[in-house]
Design a protein around this motif. Structure first.
Motif, mmCIF file in Angstrom:
data_model
loop_
_atom_site.group_PDB
_atom_site.id
_atom_site.type_symbol
_atom_site.label_atom_id
_atom_site.label_comp_id
_atom_site.label_asym_id
_atom_site.label_seq_id
_atom_site.Cartn_x
_atom_site.Cartn_y
_atom_site.Cartn_z
ATOM 1 N N GLU A 1 28.307 48.588 51.399
ATOM 2 C CA GLU A 1 29.434 49.240 51.013
ATOM 3 C C GLU A 1 29.173 50.508 50.390
ATOM 4 O O GLU A 1 30.093 51.490 50.276
ATOM 5 C CB GLU A 1 30.130 48.377 49.724
ATOM 6 N N GLY A 2 27.967 51.069 50.067
ATOM 7 C CA GLY A 2 27.534 52.217 49.314
ATOM 8 C C GLY A 2 27.653 52.158 47.758
ATOM 9 O O GLY A 2 28.301 51.198 47.262
ATOM 10 N N TYR A 3 27.148 52.845 47.152
ATOM 11 C CA TYR A 3 27.136 52.657 45.697
ATOM 12 C C TYR A 3 28.680 52.815 45.108
ATOM 13 O O TYR A 3 28.727 52.112 44.260
ATOM 14 C CB TYR A 3 26.334 53.964 45.048
ATOM 15 N N ASP A 4 29.276 53.753 45.465
ATOM 16 C CA ASP A 4 30.579 54.020 44.816
ATOM 17 C C ASP A 4 31.537 52.749 45.125
ATOM 18 O O ASP A 4 32.458 52.424 44.039
ATOM 19 C CB ASP A 4 31.291 55.372 45.399
ATOM 20 N N ARG A 5 31.449 52.126 46.158
ATOM 21 C CA ARG A 5 32.343 50.890 46.397
ATOM 22 C C ARG A 5 31.840 49.693 45.901
ATOM 23 O O ARG A 5 32.525 48.520 45.953
ATOM 24 C CB ARG A 5 32.705 51.147 47.856
ATOM 25 N N THR A 6 30.421 49.850 45.340
ATOM 26 C CA THR A 6 29.864 48.526 45.034
ATOM 27 C C THR A 6 30.428 48.292 43.555
ATOM 28 O O THR A 6 30.508 49.048 42.847
ATOM 29 C CB THR A 6 28.403 48.531 44.720
ATOM 30 N N SER A 7 30.980 46.939 43.276
ATOM 31 C CA SER A 7 31.184 46.484 42.121
ATOM 32 C C SER A 7 30.667 45.090 41.606
ATOM 33 O O SER A 7 30.068 44.422 42.435
ATOM 34 C CB SER A 7 32.765 46.453 42.201
ATOM 35 N N THR A 8 30.887 44.979 40.205
ATOM 36 C CA THR A 8 30.132 43.553 39.730
ATOM 37 C C THR A 8 31.027 42.568 40.367
ATOM 38 O O THR A 8 30.344 41.536 40.648
ATOM 39 C CB THR A 8 30.107 43.694 38.348
ATOM 40 N N ASN A 9 32.238 42.719 40.699
ATOM 41 C CA ASN A 9 32.929 41.423 41.155
ATOM 42 C C ASN A 9 32.438 41.221 42.536
ATOM 43 O O ASN A 9 32.444 40.034 43.163
ATOM 44 C CB ASN A 9 34.524 42.005 41.148
ATOM 45 N N LYS A 10 32.313 42.333 43.406
ATOM 46 C CA LYS A 10 31.825 42.018 44.746
ATOM 47 C C LYS A 10 30.484 41.279 44.805
ATOM 48 O O LYS A 10 30.105 40.404 45.527
ATOM 49 C CB LYS A 10 31.829 43.437 45.438
ATOM 50 N N ILE A 11 29.455 41.779 43.707
ATOM 51 C CA ILE A 11 28.107 41.142 43.918
ATOM 52 C C ILE A 11 28.256 39.883 43.368
ATOM 53 O O ILE A 11 27.633 39.060 43.990
ATOM 54 C CB ILE A 11 27.479 42.114 42.728
ATOM 55 N N ALA A 12 29.099 39.466 42.275
ATOM 56 C CA ALA A 12 29.293 38.020 41.982
ATOM 57 C C ALA A 12 29.564 37.290 43.149
ATOM 58 O O ALA A 12 29.182 35.905 43.336
ATOM 59 C CB ALA A 12 30.224 37.909 40.651
ATOM 60 N N ARG A 13 30.621 37.710 43.746
ATOM 61 C CA ARG A 13 31.096 36.839 44.881
ATOM 62 C C ARG A 13 29.982 36.695 45.795
ATOM 63 O O ARG A 13 30.036 35.629 46.609
ATOM 64 C CB ARG A 13 32.409 37.430 45.622
ATOM 65 N N ALA A 14 29.517 37.722 46.146
ATOM 66 C CA ALA A 14 28.410 37.635 47.414
ATOM 67 C C ALA A 14 27.274 36.613 46.840
ATOM 68 O O ALA A 14 26.512 36.186 47.645
ATOM 69 C CB ALA A 14 27.922 39.295 47.640
#
Length: 218
Positions: A36-49
């Motif tokens: 996603e790149g840094y700007d589109r990375t979020s904690t919610n996306k990380i938690a789901r992954a």
């Protein structure tokens, strides 16, 4: 006034299960950063992954910046361990053999995850980990300096501080440029050969004669 970003973990994972959870979260962070790149990375996306709840993630990290900083630290530590182990292994080997092995390891270390390395390099200043990543070059220079001291009779250079700086910086600059512009080079053996040849031509001469010092014009 802009809010100061927190890049320090909330707590350290001490138990084996907690360390496994943190490792999974950091691996997921790395994957999302590459995708996603840094700007589109979020904690919610990380938690789901990672397959964990957002609450579990926040137990250890206050936000995205702390996660990226932790990935940078982990990535740097792994590279430092690899370089130190290689330097120890080649300490007694001849200059030509040791140089090629160190060059190969430095290039292959970047080739393991070139996209991740690129993202982390780009985002390092944003999360305040520039000095930490510079530890790789500093440690490599120190280790190469120690090796050169042990093999002075094979060298045509006199200033070992300068020589170790020149050698490491040359390899790092070429490897970094390959990561950014031609990542396919990282998997090609002749790239290792050419970089090794460049370094050896600086450190030693085929005829074994001392390198002539350049004279300044009067």
């Amino acid at each position: 006034m802009a809010k100061k970003l927190s890049v320090t973990p909330r707590k350290q994972a001490l138990q084996a299960r907690s360390r496994e959870t943190v490792d999974v979260i950091l691996e997921a962070t790395a994957r999302i950063l590459v995708k996603e790149g840094y700007d589109r990375t979020s904690t919610n996306k990380i938690a789901r992954a990672a397959g964990v709840s957002i609450g579990s993630l926040y137990q250890y990290f206050p936000g995205k910046e702390a996660l990226v900083a932790a990935v940078i630290t982990k990535h740097t530590d792994e590279l430092l361990e690899l370089i130190a182990g290689t330097a120890l292994r080649v300490a007694q080997l001849p200059l030509a053999v040791a140089t090629r092995e160190l060059v190969r390891v430095m290039i292959e270390a970047h080739a393991i995850a070139p996209k991740l390395h690129r993202v982390l390099t780009e985002q390092t200043p944003r999360v305040g980990r520039l000095a930490y990543m510079e530890k790789i070059d500093d440690e490599a220079i120190r280790l190469v300096r120690a090796y050169l001291e042990m093999h002075r009779d094979e060298l045509c250079v006199e200033d070992l501080d300068l020589a170790s700086f020149m050698a490491v910086t040359t390899v790092e600059a070429l490897t970094h440029a390959a990561v950014l512009r031609q990542p396919e080079l990282l998997a090609q053996p002749h790239f290792v050969d050419e970089v090794t040849t460049m370094v050896l031509r600086y450190l030693s001469l085929p005829d074994g004669k001392p390198r002539k010092r350049a004279r300044l014009s009067a």
